[in-house]
Scaffold this motif. Structure first.
Motif, PDB file in Angstrom:
ATOM      1  N   ALA A   8      -1.795  22.686  10.141  1.00 10.84           N
ATOM      2  CA  ALA A   8      -2.550  23.431  10.152  1.00 10.84           C
ATOM      3  C   ALA A   8      -3.701  23.576  11.174  1.00 10.84           C
ATOM      4  O   ALA A   8      -3.565  22.666  11.820  1.00 10.84           O
ATOM      5  CB  ALA A   8      -3.144  23.559   8.827  1.00 10.84           C
ATOM      6  N   PRO A   9      -4.383  24.581  11.454  1.00 11.96           N
ATOM      7  CA  PRO A   9      -5.406  24.443  12.183  1.00 11.96           C
ATOM      8  C   PRO A   9      -6.312  23.202  12.100  1.00 11.96           C
ATOM      9  O   PRO A   9      -6.926  22.886  13.016  1.00 11.96           O
ATOM     10  CB  PRO A   9      -6.259  25.782  12.199  1.00 11.96           C
ATOM     11  CG  PRO A   9      -5.540  26.644  11.550  1.00 11.96           C
ATOM     12  CD  PRO A   9      -4.331  25.976  10.719  1.00 11.96           C
ATOM     13  N   SER A  10      -6.423  22.600  10.991  1.00 15.45           N
ATOM     14  CA  SER A  10      -7.354  21.742  10.695  1.00 15.45           C
ATOM     15  C   SER A  10      -6.886  20.280  10.968  1.00 15.45           C
ATOM     16  O   SER A  10      -7.293  19.193  11.204  1.00 15.45           O
ATOM     17  CB  SER A  10      -7.681  21.754   9.154  1.00 15.45           C
ATOM     18  OG  SER A  10      -6.749  21.535   8.367  1.00 15.45           O
ATOM     19  N   GLY A  11      -5.311  20.355  11.420  1.00 14.72           N
ATOM     20  CA  GLY A  11      -4.651  19.134  11.677  1.00 14.72           C
ATOM     21  C   GLY A  11      -3.099  18.932  10.742  1.00 14.72           C
ATOM     22  O   GLY A  11      -2.759  19.873  10.134  1.00 14.72           O
ATOM     23  N   ILE A  12      -2.887  17.787  11.035  1.00 16.77           N
ATOM     24  CA  ILE A  12      -1.738  17.314  10.206  1.00 16.77           C
ATOM     25  C   ILE A  12      -1.769  17.313   8.668  1.00 16.77           C
ATOM     26  O   ILE A  12      -2.782  16.413   8.417  1.00 16.77           O
ATOM     27  CB  ILE A  12      -0.818  16.114  10.750  1.00 16.77           C
ATOM     28  CG1 ILE A  12      -0.457  16.355  12.254  1.00 16.77           C
ATOM     29  CG2 ILE A  12       0.464  15.711   9.964  1.00 16.77           C
ATOM     30  CD1 ILE A  12      -0.133  15.104  12.823  1.00 16.77           C
ATOM     31  N   LEU A  13      -1.000  18.210   7.966  1.00 14.72           N
ATOM     32  CA  LEU A  13      -1.369  18.082   6.535  1.00 14.72           C
ATOM     33  C   LEU A  13      -0.203  17.075   5.724  1.00 14.72           C
ATOM     34  O   LEU A  13      -0.510  16.571   4.707  1.00 14.72           O
ATOM     35  CB  LEU A  13      -1.011  19.503   5.949  1.00 14.72           C
ATOM     36  CG  LEU A  13      -2.175  20.634   6.379  1.00 14.72           C
ATOM     37  CD1 LEU A  13      -1.987  21.888   5.563  1.00 14.72           C
ATOM     38  CD2 LEU A  13      -3.434  20.102   6.239  1.00 14.72           C
ATOM     39  N   CYS A  14       0.962  17.014   6.373  1.00 17.54           N
ATOM     40  CA  CYS A  14       2.065  16.304   6.003  1.00 17.54           C
ATOM     41  C   CYS A  14       2.936  15.590   6.977  1.00 17.54           C
ATOM     42  O   CYS A  14       3.325  16.327   7.830  1.00 17.54           O
ATOM     43  CB  CYS A  14       2.491  16.903   4.858  1.00 17.54           C
ATOM     44  SG  CYS A  14       4.192  15.953   4.151  1.00 17.54           S
ATOM     45  N   VAL A  75       6.562  22.978   9.553  1.00 19.71           N
ATOM     46  CA  VAL A  75       5.925  24.014   9.086  1.00 19.71           C
ATOM     47  C   VAL A  75       4.299  24.085   9.658  1.00 19.71           C
ATOM     48  O   VAL A  75       3.854  23.233   9.751  1.00 19.71           O
ATOM     49  CB  VAL A  75       5.775  24.042   7.527  1.00 19.71           C
ATOM     50  CG1 VAL A  75       5.238  25.094   6.660  1.00 19.71           C
ATOM     51  CG2 VAL A  75       7.102  23.470   6.692  1.00 19.71           C
ATOM     52  N   CYS A  76       4.159  25.426   9.901  1.00 17.40           N
ATOM     53  CA  CYS A  76       2.917  25.948  10.399  1.00 17.40           C
ATOM     54  C   CYS A  76       2.057  26.728   9.497  1.00 17.40           C
ATOM     55  O   CYS A  76       2.697  27.808   9.220  1.00 17.40           O
ATOM     56  CB  CYS A  76       2.929  26.144  12.039  1.00 17.40           C
ATOM     57  SG  CYS A  76       1.584  26.856  12.814  1.00 17.40           S
ATOM     58  N   VAL A  77       1.040  26.265   8.970  1.00 15.37           N
ATOM     59  CA  VAL A  77       0.506  27.042   7.898  1.00 15.37           C
ATOM     60  C   VAL A  77      -0.963  27.387   8.020  1.00 15.37           C
ATOM     61  O   VAL A  77      -1.611  26.837   8.954  1.00 15.37           O
ATOM     62  CB  VAL A  77       0.584  26.578   6.559  1.00 15.37           C
ATOM     63  CG1 VAL A  77       2.260  26.319   6.059  1.00 15.37           C
ATOM     64  CG2 VAL A  77      -0.128  25.251   6.466  1.00 15.37           C
ATOM     65  N   GLU A  78      -1.507  28.402   7.465  1.00 12.27           N
ATOM     66  CA  GLU A  78      -3.139  28.648   7.374  1.00 12.27           C
ATOM     67  C   GLU A  78      -3.156  28.480   5.867  1.00 12.27           C
ATOM     68  O   GLU A  78      -2.600  29.120   5.027  1.00 12.27           O
ATOM     69  CB  GLU A  78      -3.278  30.127   7.766  1.00 12.27           C
ATOM     70  CG  GLU A  78      -4.668  30.399   7.391  1.00 12.27           C
ATOM     71  CD  GLU A  78      -5.142  31.810   7.790  1.00 12.27           C
ATOM     72  OE1 GLU A  78      -6.503  31.985   7.754  1.00 12.27           O
ATOM     73  OE2 GLU A  78      -4.327  32.682   8.301  1.00 12.27           O
TER      74      GLU A  78
END
Length: 83
Positions: A8-14, A75-78
Motif C-alpha cells: 500500500a502507499p504506507s508500505g508493505i502490509l504482508c 497485490v497493490c492496494v489502497e
C-alpha cells in the motif's frame, strides 16, 4: 503453498507464505489456490482474506490490483482510512 506480497502507499502490509487467498474482484470475490492460472485483476472495496500457517487474516481495502503468476500473488492496494 504460495508467496504473497501486499503493498500500500504506507508500505508493505504482508509478506508471507500462504495456503489460499480470497480477493474482492470487480465481478465478485474470487479465491486463489496453489497452481491457479495466471491473471491480473482490478480489486474493489472489500476484504482480502488469506490463510497463513492455518490462521485466517483480513485486510480491508478501498481498491487495488492483483497479479497472480504461478504460485506468486502480488497485490497493490489502497486501504481503508483509519480514524
Amino acid at each position: 503453498m504460495m508467496h504473497l506480497v501486499i503493498v500500500a502507499p504506507s508500505g508493505i502490509l504482508c509478506l508471507s507464505t500462504i495456503e489460499k487467498i480470497s480477493l474482492p474482484g470487480e465481478v465478485g470475490a474470487f479465491t486463489v489456490l496453489p497452481g491457479h492460472a495466471s491473471l491480473i485483476s482490478h480489486l474493489t472495496a472489500g476484504e482480502i482474506v488469506y490463510t497463513a500457517e492455518g490462521k485466517e487474516n483480513r485486510i480491508k481495502i478501498k481498491s487495488g490490483f492483483a497479479k497472480i503468476d504461478k504460485d506468486h500473488v502480488e497485490v497493490c492496494v489502497e486501504t481503508e482510512d483509519k480514524k
